[in-house]
Design a protein around this motif. Structure first.
Motif, PDB file in Angstrom:
ATOM      1  N   UNK A   1       9.137  -8.349  -0.386  1.00 52.44           N
ATOM      2  CA  UNK A   1       9.343  -8.781   0.996  1.00 52.44           C
ATOM      3  C   UNK A   1       8.008  -8.971   1.723  1.00 52.44           C
ATOM      4  N   UNK A   2       7.080  -8.044   1.497  1.00 56.14           N
ATOM      5  CA  UNK A   2       5.783  -8.149   2.161  1.00 56.14           C
ATOM      6  C   UNK A   2       4.937  -9.273   1.579  1.00 56.14           C
ATOM      7  N   UNK A   3       5.067  -9.486   0.272  1.00 59.24           N
ATOM      8  CA  UNK A   3       4.388 -10.624  -0.355  1.00 59.24           C
ATOM      9  C   UNK A   3       4.862 -11.926   0.272  1.00 59.24           C
TER      10      UNK A   3
ATOM     11  N   UNK B   1       0.796  -1.213   0.000  1.00 62.67           N
ATOM     12  CA  UNK B   1       0.000   0.000   0.000  1.00 62.67           C
ATOM     13  C   UNK B   1       0.830   1.266   0.000  1.00 62.67           C
ATOM     14  N   UNK B   2       0.258   2.333   0.548  1.00 66.30           N
ATOM     15  CA  UNK B   2       0.865   3.659   0.448  1.00 66.30           C
ATOM     16  C   UNK B   2       2.171   3.789   1.214  1.00 66.30           C
ATOM     17  N   UNK B   3       2.182   3.421   2.489  1.00 59.63           N
ATOM     18  CA  UNK B   3       3.312   3.755   3.354  1.00 59.63           C
ATOM     19  C   UNK B   3       4.645   3.205   2.825  1.00 59.63           C
ATOM     20  N   UNK B   4       4.779   1.916   2.555  1.00 59.64           N
ATOM     21  CA  UNK B   4       6.064   1.413   2.075  1.00 59.64           C
ATOM     22  C   UNK B   4       6.420   1.861   0.657  1.00 59.64           C
ATOM     23  N   UNK B   5       5.430   2.041  -0.198  1.00 60.81           N
ATOM     24  CA  UNK B   5       5.712   2.230  -1.621  1.00 60.81           C
ATOM     25  C   UNK B   5       5.704   3.676  -2.097  1.00 60.81           C
ATOM     26  N   UNK B   6       4.897   4.510  -1.490  1.00 59.82           N
ATOM     27  CA  UNK B   6       4.791   5.885  -1.981  1.00 59.82           C
ATOM     28  C   UNK B   6       4.456   6.860  -0.854  1.00 59.82           C
TER      29      UNK B   6
ATOM     30  N   UNK C   1      14.573   4.896  -4.307  1.00 62.19           N
ATOM     31  CA  UNK C   1      14.031   3.772  -5.057  1.00 62.19           C
ATOM     32  C   UNK C   1      14.702   2.455  -4.679  1.00 62.19           C
ATOM     33  N   UNK C   2      15.998   2.524  -4.424  1.00 56.55           N
ATOM     34  CA  UNK C   2      16.714   1.319  -3.982  1.00 56.55           C
ATOM     35  C   UNK C   2      16.143   0.790  -2.668  1.00 56.55           C
ATOM     36  N   UNK C   3      15.755   1.719  -1.805  1.00 51.26           N
ATOM     37  CA  UNK C   3      15.218   1.325  -0.498  1.00 51.26           C
ATOM     38  C   UNK C   3      13.851   0.665  -0.636  1.00 51.26           C
ATOM     39  N   UNK C   4      12.988   1.232  -1.474  1.00 51.16           N
ATOM     40  CA  UNK C   4      11.599   0.765  -1.499  1.00 51.16           C
ATOM     41  C   UNK C   4      11.329  -0.321  -2.539  1.00 51.16           C
ATOM     42  N   UNK C   5      12.233  -0.490  -3.507  1.00 51.52           N
ATOM     43  CA  UNK C   5      11.965  -1.441  -4.593  1.00 51.52           C
ATOM     44  C   UNK C   5      11.684  -2.857  -4.110  1.00 51.52           C
TER      45      UNK C   5
END
Length: 444
Positions: free
Chosen positions: A97-99, A42-47, A88-92
């Motif tokens: 990982x969550x999946x 969702x929003x917090x980890x990705x955007x 981007x390296x951090x969130x990619x």
């Protein structure tokens, strides 16, 4: 749980209101499905949070170097493109990982857009169905967009965090969390920033004297603020864009961020098909996070309540539903103290009773000039203050702090507020020294 359905519990959305509880719920043997049309997390980890704090880290470093000039020699400058690449390296890797966390727990991820067909059935992308005994609406919020001519020329927070090259002049419409945090980041990275306010109040949910200290500092750094702007239209021209506002006034800019808030993701879910009560504030739920439809629940930012729309609240609600659905509790949810912070420089963080409420009701308020406290003098923080609220017995009821370490100080004090520790109990807490936790406790 009833075996006639495909799943015992289906979640719509895969953000914090889902994955923090869905993975451990699946491990208890409950059949869990998670429907997600976008990135897992969702929003917090990705955007949102993770991306924002990564972009802010160099700002924090440049502020510290600025304060320590003479001890530290040379100017530091932020390379915006490299900063975005690092973000981007951090969130990619986070969606994968969550999946994995969900699937390792035994949950099934269903890719697609969910719409209610009936109380127990979701249509996925309009061409297949999935059923569940219980369904949780955890669809979160999305950026609000101004309904004015030229609104298509404005961008949202995700667009800002994906900018490969920072433009010279950025105009931010809105002065809430997103507006003020991104104004801080863009200014520190070298942009000419203008913030246009709907009213004359900035960060209205935070203690205004501290907000004004942040605003004064940003003004000294060149950020411009236009109060009561009454933005009317955006127009494109050869140099970028023109903003029409006020009484036939105009502002030229190269890039526009619409930071006028966030709204619940309740559209196109088919809530009207099942009669779930909702409006522009979100989905209504009781103290069991249960909607007016018995088997349908809601959690996280999409819920219509007065809680801060922050990750810790969504996390706690997700964990509560895990306990409820697995039979570990039959009690209504009892929300803990939910802290809040705005990541400007300096930060403003708070938890528990607000200063305004304490003033209205006659509680004891103590004030600390932290800029003259030795721990804050270590890195020469020029803006550092806190106020604490106590009852007559000395219990800490609330804290608000402005400093570069405010979030850590408030975190340290949360147990005292949540568990109503008395002065003797607080006196037995011996935090690591020298740390901000020790400093916070010894002025509580």
């Amino acid at each position: 749980m009833v075996e006639k359905y495909d799943y015992d519990v289906l979640y719509i959305g895969a953000g914090h209101a889902t994955f923090d509880g869905a993975a451990p719920l699946a491990k208890t043997g409950v059949r869990v499905g998670v429907v997600e049309s976008g990135l897992v997390g969702g929003t917090c980890p990705n955007r949102g949070c993770n991306a924002k704090i990564t972009l802010d880290e160099p700002v924090k470093l440049t502020r510290a170097a600025e304060r320590l000039q003479g001890i530290v020699k040379g100017d530091l400058k932020i390379d915006w493109t490299k900063n975005v690449e690092h973000k981007q390296e951090i969130i990619d890797d986070l969606p994968a990982d969550l999946t994995k966390r969900l699937e390792d727990g035994g949950a099934t991820i269903i890719k697609g857009y969910a719409t209610f067909k009936d109380n127990h059935t979701l249509m996925i992308d309009g061409n297949r169905t999935v059923t569940a005994e219980k369904i949780v609406i955890a669809t979160g919020l999305r950026p609000h967009r101004l309904d004015i001519p030229g609104t298509e020329y404005a961008h949202d927070s995700e667009d800002f965090m994906n900018l490969q090259n920072l433009l010279k002049h950025i105009t931010i419409i809105g002065s809430g969390y997103i507006g003020m945090e991104f104004a801080t980041i863009a200014n520190a990275a070298g942009a000419d920033v203008t913030v246009m306010l709907h009213s004359d109040k900035i960060l209205r949910d935070f203690y205004q004297p501290y907000v004004q200290l942040v605003v004064a500092d940003l003004k000294k750094r060149g950020v411009k603020f236009i109060e009561n702007a009454r933005v009317q239209a955006f127009e494109q021209n050869q140099d970028g864009y023109q903003i029409l506002y006020g009484d036939k006034q105009t502002l030229e800019t190269e890039w526009i961020l619409d930071a006028t808030g966030r709204i619940p993701n309740v559209d196109n879910l088919g809530l009207e098909n099942v009669g779930v009560k909702h409006d522009q504030k979100g989905v209504y739920a009781n103290d069991y996070l249960q909607t007016n439809i018995e088997n349908i629940y809601a959690a996280g930012d999409v819920v219509a309540n007065d809680l801060p729309k922050v990750t810790p609240a969504a996390y706690f609600e997700s964990k509560y539903l895990m306990q409820l659905f697995s039979g570990q509790t039959i009690k209504p949810i009892e929300m803990p103290v939910i802290p809040a912070v705005v990541f400007t420089s300096p930060r403003i963080a708070k938890a528990g009773m607000s200063i305004e409420e304490a003033e209205r009701n006659g509680y004891e308020i103590s004030e600390n000039d932290l800029a003259n406290y030795w721990y804050y003098k270590v890195d020469k923080e020029p803006i550092a203050q806190s106020k604490q609220v106590h009852d007559k017995s000395g219990h800490l009821l609330g804290v608000t702090e402005i400093s570069d370490q405010a979030q850590d100080a408030v975190n340290a004090l949360l147990p005292a507020i949540e568990f109503q520790l008395d002065p003797q109990q607080i006196g037995r807490l011996t935090s690591l020294f020298p740390t901000i936790g020790y400093a916070a406790w010894h002025r509580a």
